[in-house]
Design an enzyme around this catalytic site. Sequence first.
Site, PDB file in Angstrom:
ATOM      1  N   CYS A   1       0.849  -1.198   0.000  1.00 49.62           N
ATOM      2  CA  CYS A   1       0.000   0.000   0.000  1.00 49.62           C
ATOM      3  C   CYS A   1       0.888   1.254   0.000  1.00 49.62           C
ATOM      4  CB  CYS A   1      -0.919   0.016   1.225  1.00 49.62           C
ATOM      5  SG  CYS A   1      -0.015   0.061   2.787  1.00 49.62           S
TER       6      CYS A   1
ATOM      7  N   CYS B   1       3.476   1.687   2.670  1.00 47.19           N
ATOM      8  CA  CYS B   1       4.746   0.957   2.469  1.00 47.19           C
ATOM      9  C   CYS B   1       5.721   1.796   1.654  1.00 47.19           C
ATOM     10  CB  CYS B   1       4.494  -0.370   1.744  1.00 47.19           C
ATOM     11  SG  CYS B   1       3.469  -1.534   2.649  1.00 47.19           S
TER      12      CYS B   1
ATOM     13  N   CYS C   1      42.773 -23.375 -13.549  1.00 48.57           N
ATOM     14  CA  CYS C   1      42.971 -23.839 -12.173  1.00 48.57           C
ATOM     15  C   CYS C   1      42.097 -23.019 -11.234  1.00 48.57           C
ATOM     16  CB  CYS C   1      44.435 -23.717 -11.759  1.00 48.57           C
ATOM     17  SG  CYS C   1      45.018 -22.011 -11.664  1.00 48.57           S
TER      18      CYS C   1
ATOM     19  N   CYS D   1      42.160 -19.222 -11.241  1.00 45.86           N
ATOM     20  CA  CYS D   1      41.378 -18.559 -12.298  1.00 45.86           C
ATOM     21  C   CYS D   1      39.949 -18.311 -11.831  1.00 45.86           C
ATOM     22  CB  CYS D   1      41.343 -19.417 -13.563  1.00 45.86           C
ATOM     23  SG  CYS D   1      42.939 -19.785 -14.285  1.00 45.86           S
TER      24      CYS D   1
ATOM     25  N   ASP E   1       6.409 -34.859   9.329  1.00 46.55           N
ATOM     26  CA  ASP E   1       4.978 -34.582   9.350  1.00 46.55           C
ATOM     27  C   ASP E   1       4.250 -35.907   9.120  1.00 46.55           C
ATOM     28  OD1 ASP E   1       2.599 -32.904   9.213  1.00 46.55           O
ATOM     29  OD2 ASP E   1       2.567 -33.465   7.096  1.00 46.55           O
TER      30      ASP E   1
ATOM     31  N   ASP F   1       4.925 -32.123   3.227  1.00 48.20           N
ATOM     32  CA  ASP F   1       4.405 -32.111   1.857  1.00 48.20           C
ATOM     33  C   ASP F   1       3.349 -31.043   1.611  1.00 48.20           C
ATOM     34  OD1 ASP F   1       2.405 -33.299   3.444  1.00 48.20           O
ATOM     35  OD2 ASP F   1       1.612 -34.395   1.721  1.00 48.20           O
TER      36      ASP F   1
ATOM     37  N   ASP G   1       3.295 -26.816   5.829  1.00 48.53           N
ATOM     38  CA  ASP G   1       4.632 -27.256   6.267  1.00 48.53           C
ATOM     39  C   ASP G   1       5.726 -26.286   5.832  1.00 48.53           C
ATOM     40  OD1 ASP G   1       3.687 -29.663   7.414  1.00 48.53           O
ATOM     41  OD2 ASP G   1       3.628 -30.605   5.439  1.00 48.53           O
TER      42      ASP G   1
END
Length: 794
Positions: free
Chosen positions: A16, A19, A83, A86, A495, A689, A693
Amino acid sequence: MSETNHATLGITGMTCAACSNRVEKTLNKMDGVDAQVNLTTEKATVDFDPEKTSIEDITKKIENIGYSVLMEKAEFDVFGMTCAACSTRIEKILNKQEGVKRATVNLTTESATVEYNPGLVDPKALIGKIQNIGYDAKPKAEADEKQTYKEKELQHKKTKLIVSAVLSAPLLLTMLVHLFGMNLPDIFMNPWFQFALATPVQFIIGWQFYVGAYKNLKNGGANMDVLVALGTSAAYFYSLYEAVKTIGHPDYMPHLYFETSAVLITLILFGKYLEARAKSQTTNALSELLNLQAKEARVIRDGKEVLIPVENVVVGDHLIVKPGEKIPVDGILVKGRTSVDESMLTGESIPIEKETGAKMIGSTINKNGSIEMKATKVGKDTALASIIKVVEEAQGSKAPIQRLADIISGYFVPIVIGIAIITFIIWIAFVQPGQVESGLVAAIAVLVIACPCALGLATPTSIMVGTGKAAENGILFKGGEHLERTHQLEAIVLDKTGTITKGKPEVTDFSGDEETLQLLASAEKGSEHPLAGAIVAYATENDIDFVDVDEFNAIAGHGIEAKMSGKHVLVGNRKLMNDHQIHIEGYEEKLVEFENNGKTAMLIAIDGKYRGIVAVADTIKETAPQAIRELKDLGIEVIMLTGDNERTAQAIAKQVGIDQVIAQVLPEEKADKVKELQSQGKKVAMVGDGVNDAPALVTADIGIAIGTGTEVAIEAADLTILGGELLLIPKAIKISHATIRNIRQNLFWAFGYNTAGIPIAAVGLLAPWIAGAAMALSSVSVVSNSLRLKRVKL
């Protein structure tokens, strides 16, 4: 007055005008900043004095007040790295650029990933910065295009190696004369014959080392090219000086080291070729995933079936898939019935039955029945493409353990050059005063044996093979840091619903009349809870007609409340009934019996009176008990987290062998329970899942999402196990342990090789050509050790 800089920042999280005003006021309070924030475009236009503040300070200020600065990600293929020095140098240069939040450069994958502010950074400018310090880069190519490039590059390396070996072979024979007193034709010992063979190796085949060394030194850095160019040039030009001294003095016996320079370059090229070939094997897992993709699709266009390349399929196309064919893209089945082999994605060996409306996953196999489907996701949006993207990003990311190697590599080359110079001085001043040859040989050996190639390869090659091995087993790590942290886990929180159990509950018991079932099912139809779906399915099977619901309210953790047909319906636990003064004393024994059997029992009240009870059971996954045993065998503490009551939770826990249960946890409390365990000093993983969670998955040290779960959970997690197979969790921990053990072995030998090799070379006990061979083989041995991870049994 100093000149001001201008920047445009994308800001997320503003909802809004308050903010945007807050952000604007906060920025304008900063010394030397003039900012305007637009809520509609979600952008901040900032003018700032670079002597008083920086764009990083402005970004931190915005983040400190609860908003985020929009960042984009660019990926590049980087060419010319030889190497760890680099990759470290490129990474430092990119991270110094204003507007770059984070840059990581991976030597093994030859790639760079840069998070940057799009208002401040042009990705093309980043490529320019890489080119300015002597390397090359271009936007990340498609995997098959990059594979083709790597194959051509490998062939080019092979050709150079063969030419170099042919020219160096006669010089190698002269070395055998010195070592074993062999007799060779005089031409082999002629300084100008050796000069003719060594020169093309030094300045044509070996020109790449000079170019690399020049570009690095010009930009204030030093890498392996500098060491090789210095060492071989010292041997070559000293030999040329000795050869020139023979002119006009045919009796002079020159001290020639042409064989040292040429054989060194050949051995280094040989090591680089073997290293490149071995590194190509670390990407096998990605290649195998790419090979799973369908190449063609049978699309209905203008009423006809047309066979087109799969990349030409667009969302909304209708496709025909015949038995035995791969499903080309993700979509929905619109006509026909079939069974689909989804083992490549889920690990489930039994084909899944599909009917109209079912989701179809691209690259799975249609087992029987010709079907018509509608494309919903194509190209980079498909499930398989997402998996490939995760694996690519994981293989290109850095583990925290790599930071030490990166820091050391950044300082290593200058230190080695210093040691070589000191070695040379000590030899000609004290060991063999005035004898340049011996000091030169020792200094060259130091330069060559100390190349930090093995150090740079030690971690990324293991990460690549480890994440690839995990992906082959249906375990997707989102990055090297998550792969590393997984081996530290001490506790795992599981869970219950959809993780330990199948997540598809069924009604097992119902007591009540037909009206009760009708009102119960009608009320539950408005709920998204899995238990509600089971009740609705049960009512449908019993031919119950549903009635319209006038009011519905879900009471988190307790149940539901609804009004319909003039009736007030409550469905839920004891607390819900007690809160509404509904007497359930006579039914407590039945309730306890259901709960002791691992069933979720819900009481039903209509118009303030008890009317029945319904019990729903969610069966555990077949492999859950074995997975729990394996986790315990690994020394992991296993805890079950559930919103169910204590009795039901304990019954399920007993079936799978879990001793610790945290029951009656509201969704918003899951993250707090994880924090409590972390406050005890434990490294905690959360396995879940569902959408609810996600906060706990983010809070945990490692968030593990079940692949059959919601996209929100998968996005929040650090690790995804495909198909919901719990046995993949102990496998993920095992592959993490194996990978970290492998990295430590690599780092030990890489550090040990240089620690032992430099003093041996400095005291003159190591011929330069042996040092070159050892340096080349050290890199190959590190990559080969990493490839052993492919054979790890999980």
